[in-house]
Design a protein around this motif. Structure first.
Motif, short mmCIF file in Angstrom:
data_model
loop_
_atom_site.label_atom_id
_atom_site.label_comp_id
_atom_site.label_asym_id
_atom_site.label_seq_id
_atom_site.Cartn_x
_atom_site.Cartn_y
_atom_site.Cartn_z
N LEU A 27 3.30 -0.56 9.66
CA LEU A 27 2.15 -0.86 8.81
C LEU A 27 0.99 -1.42 9.62
CD1 LEU A 27 4.01 -2.44 5.78
CD2 LEU A 27 2.71 -0.33 5.75
N MET A 28 1.29 -1.91 10.82
CA MET A 28 0.22 -2.42 11.67
C MET A 28 -0.56 -1.21 12.20
SD MET A 28 1.33 -5.56 11.58
CE MET A 28 0.66 -6.55 12.87
N ALA A 66 0.66 4.72 5.08
CA ALA A 66 1.67 5.78 5.03
C ALA A 66 2.36 5.94 6.38
CB ALA A 66 1.03 7.09 4.62
N MET A 67 3.59 6.39 6.32
CA MET A 67 4.37 6.65 7.53
C MET A 67 4.12 8.08 7.96
SD MET A 67 6.30 6.06 9.84
CE MET A 67 7.72 5.11 10.20
N GLN A 68 3.27 8.25 8.93
CA GLN A 68 2.97 9.61 9.38
C GLN A 68 3.17 9.70 10.88
OE1 GLN A 68 -0.74 8.75 7.66
NE2 GLN A 68 -0.78 10.70 6.62
N PHE A 127 10.29 5.76 5.50
CA PHE A 127 9.36 6.83 5.15
C PHE A 127 9.06 6.78 3.65
CE2 PHE A 127 8.47 11.15 3.74
CZ PHE A 127 7.41 11.47 4.57
N CYS A 128 10.12 6.62 2.85
CA CYS A 128 9.94 6.64 1.39
C CYS A 128 9.12 5.44 0.92
CB CYS A 128 11.28 6.65 0.68
SG CYS A 128 12.20 8.14 0.99
N TYR A 129 9.52 4.23 1.39
CA TYR A 129 8.83 3.07 0.85
C TYR A 129 7.37 3.07 1.26
CZ TYR A 129 7.86 -0.54 4.46
OH TYR A 129 7.32 -1.25 5.48
N MET A 130 7.09 3.50 2.50
CA MET A 130 5.70 3.49 2.95
C MET A 130 4.86 4.53 2.22
SD MET A 130 6.00 2.62 7.00
CE MET A 130 4.24 2.78 7.28
N ALA A 177 1.76 3.58 0.04
CA ALA A 177 0.46 4.17 0.34
C ALA A 177 -0.11 4.84 -0.90
CB ALA A 177 0.59 5.18 1.47
N TYR A 178 0.75 5.61 -1.60
CA TYR A 178 0.29 6.35 -2.77
C TYR A 178 -0.20 5.38 -3.84
CZ TYR A 178 0.14 9.94 -6.37
OH TYR A 178 -0.29 10.79 -7.34
N SER A 179 0.62 4.34 -4.13
CA SER A 179 0.22 3.48 -5.24
C SER A 179 -1.01 2.64 -4.91
CB SER A 179 1.39 2.61 -5.72
OG SER A 179 2.28 2.36 -4.69
#
Lengths: 699, 156
Positions: free
Chosen positions: A437-438, A651-653, A675-678, A682-684
């Protein structure tokens, strides 16, 4: 044939407390002939080297992780004790143990030694850092100590190669290894009962009495049942009866063994060591007075960090450009030497572009690990943890989590690898989970492009430029999100027992250059090997989806639009519509699943700019003026641009990161969860930001 | 029995808790001292004892005395008093006396790191934000959080 070729010694293990100079000794003994791998099933590093003695004798040298005790408190210590007991697959039980002891800190270091002696393993005691001990006026009567412990002792100064030859000779001399007996004793009652239990364990597990005694002590001193898994019910009930009997006599079994050991150690030290410690401040004390000072401590800490990040950004640029240039040259060379076609495209646009982009991070990783190595080996890292622990404990983390998190502003990959300094498994996992997230350097191109295109050069209060403020906000958003998520994970998913923070503050010392470089090089090798193989596969897959099925289309923009990825972008449009994103951004989101910065080149392809350089004015203009075909509105507005940035913050990209997380956690479970939680986060957050923006009247 | 232990306040090592036996200065000074809380039978604690002056904790306030005055205050040390490690003044040596009932793995860890009964410990410093603390024992430095140090009781 000389006697020594008959030697039974094939495997030698080095063990010692953390910070006793064990790794430097290992390097001095083996040189560059070492291999690093992981022990099966855990992320503890297994370091094996070759040691050459006289008469061409070759010995395997295992460097065991630094341990304070064989009654394990961390995965590292568990491995150490298992290797010494010969319980690890593919690692032979050592025939001889070199127990390294910091000569300035003998008392506590002898604790581990006493546990090793108990296992009846042949031991050579290595008194390391003897020069520092002499400086500090610690007089060690080596012969007396050797007699008391019943062990050969070699004095060394590992970084200066002093005592190394003697040590090698001593190892050669040990032909038929002899062991010494247990030296410490408890009260008669306890001794009697422990022996009773040991005999039972010895019979039921079919092991020697001495090893059974080790287990008996472990069983009797443990108060929780978690360590009892290896023992049968009968043995546990015998142990429980003994515990009950002892508690009637008011004997605390959980402490008596440790106390008895230390009691013996104290008597050994009193007889063989003379301390001339005056109450004058030691060298380390004088440094600590400044480095852990109320104000100076923070100022210096922040200066050191900024120096590190500055140099990672600036010094690494030249080698990164060189590597980038070399990769470009290589791909032009391939382009010219392989006939135009799909194979050429796959190699150039798929493999070289994908893997090459990862390889360019090597200088950053190498530099960061040199710096982390300096901080760690000099002893400053534990001071940094000491300073930062209070802040980090607010979100439930350990002071040691701070440096890896900050390193992740450069790149999450070395940050995740640096979490190895965190002993607590759960803390380490939480740190790994929030590190991406950083805002890492790969997000910079995305931020720069969108900010340059949409955020006007406007000065807030006359001094802060708006683009700069937006950039800082993105960094802060990442940091705040990381801290919040860490707190949340500690409260829910990874709620641990009460966290233990007991950390040694070793004396300051100059790090050995050789150890630093070897260590950083090992990290780079691991990065290239493991992350590289996965990246290679994914690059090929991604290239395939971005190229097919319309391979023959000459117009790259149309080819991308009609490719599988382009179609997918249009397919997910309803899904990302609530965020304000159209299908073109969707394509960008999909292609940048592999790497964030690909967003910029994808936008370049979609908006038909030949040179997708971020500074390119035409790309910014094209993006700004693009009109959505279906609605007739502008497809990008400042609000949408900010939403895209927020999405990219959270987001995890980055498949390289996921690959490293998988490596470090030894399962796909955590990277998939991450991946899912990020993505959900990100979406919300983007969704709410967009709705909130619309509500405020931005369009 | 009383006499055997009685010493002047200036001879008391720092960190010791003492009971005042008698004041032997001239009347004016004695009264002044009593007003400040140095009454007979009062319990005070010597925080630092230096060359020329002594800092005491009296009724929760800190008072500095010069050695001439302190010489005339006769005290007896209060023995075997268990105090939490965290209440130990900086750079005061004390012996570990007891570990309170805590999480067994924490207790084992503390003991394995050398915090056993009778071990001499001393607080060196607090981290800039007040937590954790740094202590010295068995010739090395250890850092622990206050929440962990709370379990350690020491005697002077």
């Amino acid at each position: 044939m000389s006697l020594s070729t008959l030697s039974k010694i094939k495997t030698v293990a080095i063990i010692g407390n953390p910070n006793c100079g064990k790794s430097t000794l290992f390097n001095s003994l083996t040189g560059l002939k070492q291999k690093v791998a992981n022990y099966p099933g855990v992320t503890v590093e297994k370091k094996i080297g070759k040691l050459f003695l006289k008469d061409n004798i070759e010995i395997n040298l295992i460097d065991l992780p630094g341990s304070y005790s064989l009654f394990a408190n961390s995965p590292d210590e568990e491995i150490s004790s298992k290797v010494l007991l010969g319980l690890v697959d593919e690692t032979p039980k050592p025939d001889l143990v070199l127990c390294v002891i910091d000569a300035t800190n003998i008392e506590r270091n002898l604790y581990l030694l006493s546990q090793i002696i108990d296992l009846r393993l042949p031991v050579i005691l290595v008194l390391n850092m003897i020069d520092v001990a002499t400086q500090e006026n610690i007089k060690i009567n080596k012969n007396k100590l050797s007699a008391l412990l019943d062990l050969p002792i070699i004095e060394t100064v590992a970084p200066k190669y002093i005592g190394i030859e003697e040590l090698k000779n001593e190892i050669t001399k040990v032909i038929i290894p002899s062991t010494s007996l247990r030296k410490w004793y408890t009260s008669n009652e306890v001794e009697h009962n422990t022996q009773l239990l040991s005999k039972k364990i010895s019979i039921s597990k079919n092991i020697s009495f001495d090893i059974a005694h080790h287990y008996a002590v472990q069983l009797l001193s443990s108060t929780n049942s978690s360590t009892n898994g290896e023992f049968s019910k009968d043995l546990i009930s015998i142990a429980d009866k003994i515990k009950e009997k002892m508690s009637f006599l008011d004997i605390d079994l959980s402490s008596i063994f440790i106390e008895s050991r230390y009691h013996w150690i104290k008597s050994v030290c009193n007889e063989s060591i003379i301390f001339h410690r005056d109450d004058e401040l030691t060298f380390s004390d004088k440094i600590d007075k400044v480095l852990t000072h109320k104000y100076w401590g923070f100022i210096i800490f922040i200066s050191i960090l900024s120096l590190i990040f500055q140099s990672i950004f600036t010094w690494a640029v030249l080698p990164m450009n060189l590597i980038g240039g070399a990769i470009n040259l290589f791909s032009t060379f391939i382009e010219s030497s392989i006939p135009t076609g799909q194979l050429q495209q796959l190699i150039v646009n798929g493999i070289i572009a994908g893997v090459g982009a990862v390889v360019t991070f090597v200088p950053q990783i190498f530099l960061l690990f040199i710096f982390i190595g300096v901080l760690e080996d000099s002893g400053y890292m534990s001071r940094a943890a000491f300073i930062m622990d209070k802040l980090m404990s607010k979100v439930g983390l350990h002071g040691k989590s701070f440096i890896p998190m900050l390193s992740s502003f450069a790149c999450a990959i070395p940050g995740i690898m640096a979490t190895r300094t965190i002993e607590n498994k759960k803390d380490r996992l939480v740190t790994i989970l929030v590190i991406p997230l950083m805002s890492c350097s790969a997000r910079i191109p995305v931020y720069t492009l969108l900010i340059a295109a949409f955020i006007p050069q406007y000065f807030v209060f006359g001094i802060f430029s708006l683009p700069g403020l937006v950039m800082i906000s993105m960094y802060l958003l990442g940091l705040v999100a990381a801290l919040c998520m860490a707190w949340l994970f500690k409260k829910t998913l990874l709620r641990g027992n009460r966290q233990i923070f007991i950390m040694e503050l070793p004396p300051y010392k100059l790090p050995s250059v050789k150890t630093l470089f070897l260590h950083a090089w090992e990290r780079v090798k691991l990065f290239l090997k493991r992350a590289g193989t996965i990246i290679l596969g994914i690059s090929i897959v991604l290239w395939f989806f971005a190229t097919y099925p319309n391979v023959d289309e000459k117009d790259s923009s149309k080819r991308l639009k009609n490719s599988f990825i382009g179609q997918a972008g249009q397919l997910i449009e309803p899904l990302i519509k609530p965020l304000g994103f159209n299908w073109k951004i969707g394509v960008g989101l999909i292609t940048s699943l592999l790497q964030r910065e690909v967003f910029v080149s994808t936008m370049g392809v979609i908006y038909k700019v030949d040179d997708s350089d971020i500074s390119s004015q035409s790309l910014q203009e094209n993006i700004k003026n693009d009109i959505d075909e279906s609605s007739g509105n502008l497809s990008f507005t400042p609000l949408i641009a900010i939403c895209v940035m927020i999405y990219y913050v959270l987001a995890m990209q980055c498949f390289s990161t996921l690959a490293v997380v998988r490596r470090e956690t030894n399962s796909w479970k955590w990277p998939i969860f991450q991946f899912c939680y990020m993505t959900i986060l990100a979406y919300s957050v983007t969704f709410f930001a967009y709705r909130f923006g619309l509500f405020l009247g931005f369009t | 029995m009383k006499d055997a232990q009685t010493l002047s306040l200036s001879q008391v090592p720092s960190g010791t808790r003492v009971r005042i036996e008698s004041l032997t200065s001239d009347q004016n000074i004695c009264n002044r001292l009593r007003e400040l809380g140095f009454c007979e039978e009062a319990e005070i604690r010597c925080l630092t004892s230096g060359e020329s002056n002594i800092v005491c904790e009296v009724c929760n306030t800190r008072i500095v005395l010069n050695t001439e005055v302190a010489d005339k205050i006769l005290v007896t040390p209060i023995k075997q008093e268990l105090i939490p490690l965290l209440e130990l003044p900086l750079f005061t040596k004390a012996k570990v006396n007891k570990l309170l009932k805590i999480d067994p793995s924490l207790k084992a860890r503390l003991m394995e790191m050398g915090i056993t009964k009778g071990t001499e410990v001393e607080i060196i410093r607090f981290a800039p934000l007040g937590d954790p603390i740094e202590i010295t024992l068995r010739g090395y430095r250890l850092s622990l959080r206050k929440s962990e140090a709370e379990a350690i009781l020491v005697s002077l």
